[in-house]
Design an enzyme around this catalytic site. Structure first.
Site, PDB file in Angstrom:
ATOM      1  N   SER A  24       0.729  -1.250   0.107  1.00 18.20           N
ATOM      2  CA  SER A  24       0.057  -0.006  -0.567  1.00 18.20           C
ATOM      3  C   SER A  24       1.396   1.338  -0.443  1.00 18.20           C
ATOM      4  O   SER A  24       0.468   1.930  -0.758  1.00 18.20           O
ATOM      5  CB  SER A  24      -0.972  -0.102   1.410  1.00 18.20           C
ATOM      6  N   ASP A  79       8.748  -3.015  -5.687  1.00 15.49           N
ATOM      7  CA  ASP A  79       7.111  -2.854  -5.349  1.00 15.49           C
ATOM      8  C   ASP A  79       6.483  -1.684  -6.322  1.00 15.49           C
ATOM      9  O   ASP A  79       5.547  -1.845  -6.752  1.00 15.49           O
ATOM     10  CB  ASP A  79       7.130  -2.323  -3.694  1.00 15.49           C
TER      11      ASP A  79
HETATM   12  P1  ADP Z   1       2.549  -2.493   2.528  1.00 16.60           P
HETATM   13  O1  ADP Z   1       3.524  -3.337   3.129  1.00 16.60           O
HETATM   14  O2  ADP Z   1       1.292  -2.066   2.228  1.00 16.60           O
HETATM   15  O3  ADP Z   1       4.182  -1.074   1.489  1.00 16.60           O
HETATM   16  P2  ADP Z   1       3.270  -0.379   5.043  1.00 16.60           P
HETATM   17  O4  ADP Z   1       3.947  -0.387   6.404  1.00 16.60           O
HETATM   18  O5  ADP Z   1       4.875   0.127   3.880  1.00 16.60           O
HETATM   19  O6  ADP Z   1       2.874  -1.188   4.640  1.00 16.60           O
HETATM   20  O7  ADP Z   1       3.409   0.965   4.448  1.00 16.60           O
HETATM   21  C1  ADP Z   1       1.607   1.092   5.313  1.00 16.60           C
HETATM   22  C2  ADP Z   1       1.598   2.498   5.221  1.00 16.60           C
HETATM   23  O8  ADP Z   1       1.126   3.297   4.258  1.00 16.60           O
HETATM   24  C3  ADP Z   1       0.487   3.388   6.663  1.00 16.60           C
HETATM   25  O9  ADP Z   1       0.711   3.005   7.796  1.00 16.60           O
HETATM   26  C4  ADP Z   1       0.268   4.307   5.486  1.00 16.60           C
HETATM   27  O10 ADP Z   1       0.656   5.635   6.943  1.00 16.60           O
HETATM   28  C5  ADP Z   1       0.437   4.277   4.580  1.00 16.60           C
HETATM   29  N1  ADP Z   1      -1.117   4.117   3.689  1.00 16.60           N
HETATM   30  C6  ADP Z   1      -1.007   2.992   3.631  1.00 16.60           C
HETATM   31  N2  ADP Z   1      -2.537   3.401   2.585  1.00 16.60           N
HETATM   32  C7  ADP Z   1      -2.869   4.342   2.641  1.00 16.60           C
HETATM   33  C8  ADP Z   1      -4.195   4.540   2.247  1.00 16.60           C
HETATM   34  N3  ADP Z   1      -5.131   4.127   1.631  1.00 16.60           N
HETATM   35  N4  ADP Z   1      -3.878   6.006   2.468  1.00 16.60           N
HETATM   36  C9  ADP Z   1      -3.499   7.274   3.164  1.00 16.60           C
HETATM   37  N5  ADP Z   1      -2.161   6.159   3.378  1.00 16.60           N
HETATM   38  C10 ADP Z   1      -1.903   4.837   3.325  1.00 16.60           C
HETATM   39 MG    MG Z   2       5.803  -0.548   1.573  1.00 15.34          MG
END
Ligand code: ADP
Ligand code: MG
Length: 433
Positions: A121, A165
């Site tokens: 994400s 990614d």
């Molecule tokens: P991932 O494995 O999903 O990449 P990370 O720990 O690298 O996980 O990143 C997650 C962070 O990305 C969340 O804590 C948030 O700050 C940000 N994030 C993810 N999705 C959203 C969203 N829809 N809107 C805002 N921020 C988001």
């Molecule tokens: Mg990440």
């Protein structure tokens, strides 16, 4: 057969999610958005002359913010708030084009990737922000350039990720898996077997990579192992930062690298003193050149195990592709075995799994998966399982009963946590017709 590569700008197709996003934008800013970008989180934007970057999120968990364009963008690594990921993407494009003063932007973000669950994400948000900033500044870049910029600028949040990614976020194509390779960055089609589906299951443990040191401590261990291997082979260790660079320089196969790791590195954890001595560096150099800001406290480093995992995984990736190229459907169990070996290596050598993920992977195998492994950085988040297509309904039911239903919190998250996934398209800008 020559096919046209997917375009970065495509015509908008109206749907309910888009309509909701448009409404949220109009409520927030009192005007219609100029364009939309999806990566595959979703953002919409209007370029304006307010002198500020305004960011809103349809999810009330993420607060609205305004950043002035007259000041330098500062990203606080010690406090990784959601909008810093967005600002990473903005900063990446700003630096690429040397834009001294950004125009104002008003954006609304709507993401549907479960956060901190290994499905990236964070990169979806960074890539989307990069794309929006490029378009908002009337610039144009190739998907490969965008992927490289976004891989670099996501590091501003503090996690020292590679570029996987961001690369797949831009270079993905509907209907085909991709092998991602670097130097130079390229994505090659991998034909997945007929008769199997890939099912995602989230163990419901969140791991925010930027807010803890797990992720970077592995990056650091790999960096130190790289220097030790380079030094042992008489290469100039200063030029090497990543394990992948050593076989490239030596023209060695992954198997040869695995043998070299056994020869050069010992399985017992290394202390700082031992590493400094072996590399001929001072403790000060060790802290500033090898450690990251959030790993200054680490005292022991498992170099042998981490390097074994990385080269072993690289070898498995290539084997997976060669099975897919030859006879994916007949050799489907070989693919499953590679996924299982991969999970064992993540768990035992890289130590990036967690008890819940191990339990979930076990349940998936018992439920009929041919292979199952954690996906993403680990320490929580999702597993991916390869399941024969005709067994998917019974698989979903069995995982549901064994992992989700017994726990009310997991049961409440099941809908967004257990689903079949297919390779989809990459990031794009959507313009009104
Ligand atoms: P991932 O494995 O999903 O990449 P990370 O720990 O690298 O996980 O990143 C997650 C962070 O990305 C969340 O804590 C948030 O700050 C940000 N994030 C993810 N999705 C959203 C969203 N829809 N809107 C805002 N921020 C988001
Ligand atoms: Mg990440």
């Amino acid at each position: 057969m020559v096919t046209n590569p997917p375009k970065l700008k495509v015509a908008l197709v109206d749907d309910e999610r888009l309509q909701n996003l448009k409404n949220a934008f109009e409520r927030q800013y009192g005007g219609a958005p100029l364009f939309y970008a999806c990566a595959p989180g979703r953002v919409n934007l209007i370029v304006n002359n307010s002198g500020t970057i305004q960011l809103a999120n349809v999810n009330p968990l993420y607060n609205h913010i305004t950043v002035s364009c007259s000041e330098e963008i500062v990203i606080d690594r010690a406090n990784p708030k959601w909008y810093y990921y967005f600002l990473c993407g903005v900063k990446g494009i700003q630096e690429k084009f040397g834009i001294t003063r950004l125009p104002g932007m008003s954006c609304v973000v709507d993401g549907n990737i479960p956060p901190s669950s290994g499905l990236s994400s964070s990169s979806a948000l960074v890539c989307c922000a990069g794309l929006v900033t490029m378009e908002g500044n009337q610039q144009s870049l190739s998907k490969v350039d965008l992927a490289e910029i976004c891989a670099k600028c996501e590091c501003y949040i503090g996690t020292e990720g590679g570029g996987m990614d961001q690369s797949i976020s831009f270079l993905a194509e509907k209907g085909t898996a991709k092998l991602i390779e670097f130097e130079p960055l390229r994505a090659t089609d991998v034909r997945l077997p007929d008769g199997a589906m890939f099912v995602i299951s989230n163990c419901c443990v969140e791991m925010n990579k930027a807010a803890c040191s797990h992720f970077n401590s592995r990056v650091v261990e790999c960096r130190i192992a790289t220097k030790m291997l380079a030094k042992a082979k008489g290469l100039n260790q200063n030029g090497f930062l990543k394990l992948a660079e050593v076989p490239r320089e030596m023209n060695a196969s992954q198997e040869e690298m695995l043998a070299l790791v056994d020869e050069v590195l010992h399985p017992e954890p290394y202390s700082r003193e031992e590493i400094c001595k072996a590399l001929g560096i001072t403790s000060q150099q060790f802290s500033t050149e090898l450690l990251s800001a959030n790993t200054q406290h680490v005292t022991h480093f498992k170099l042998h195990q981490r390097a074994k995992h990385v080269y072993g995984e690289a070898a498995r990736v290539l084997r997976f592709k060669s099975v897919c190229d030859c006879a994916p459907t007949e050799s489907i169990q070989l693919l499953g075995d590679l996924m299982n070996q991969s999970h064992a290596s993540c768990r035992d050598l890289y130590e990036c799994s967690c008890p819940e993920l191990d339990q979930l992977v076990d349940i998936c195998l018992k439920a009929g998966a041919l292979g199952s492994r954690l996906t993403g950085a680990g320490w929580g988040g999702c597993a991916v399982s390869m399941v024969p297509s005709d067994k998917v309904p019974s698989f979903l039911q069995a995982v549901r009963e064994a992992y989700y239903l017994p726990d009310p919190r997991r049961a409440a998250m099941e809908k967004q946590s257990l689903f079949v996934s297919k390779p989809g398209g990459g990031a794009a800008i959507y313009l009104e017709k």
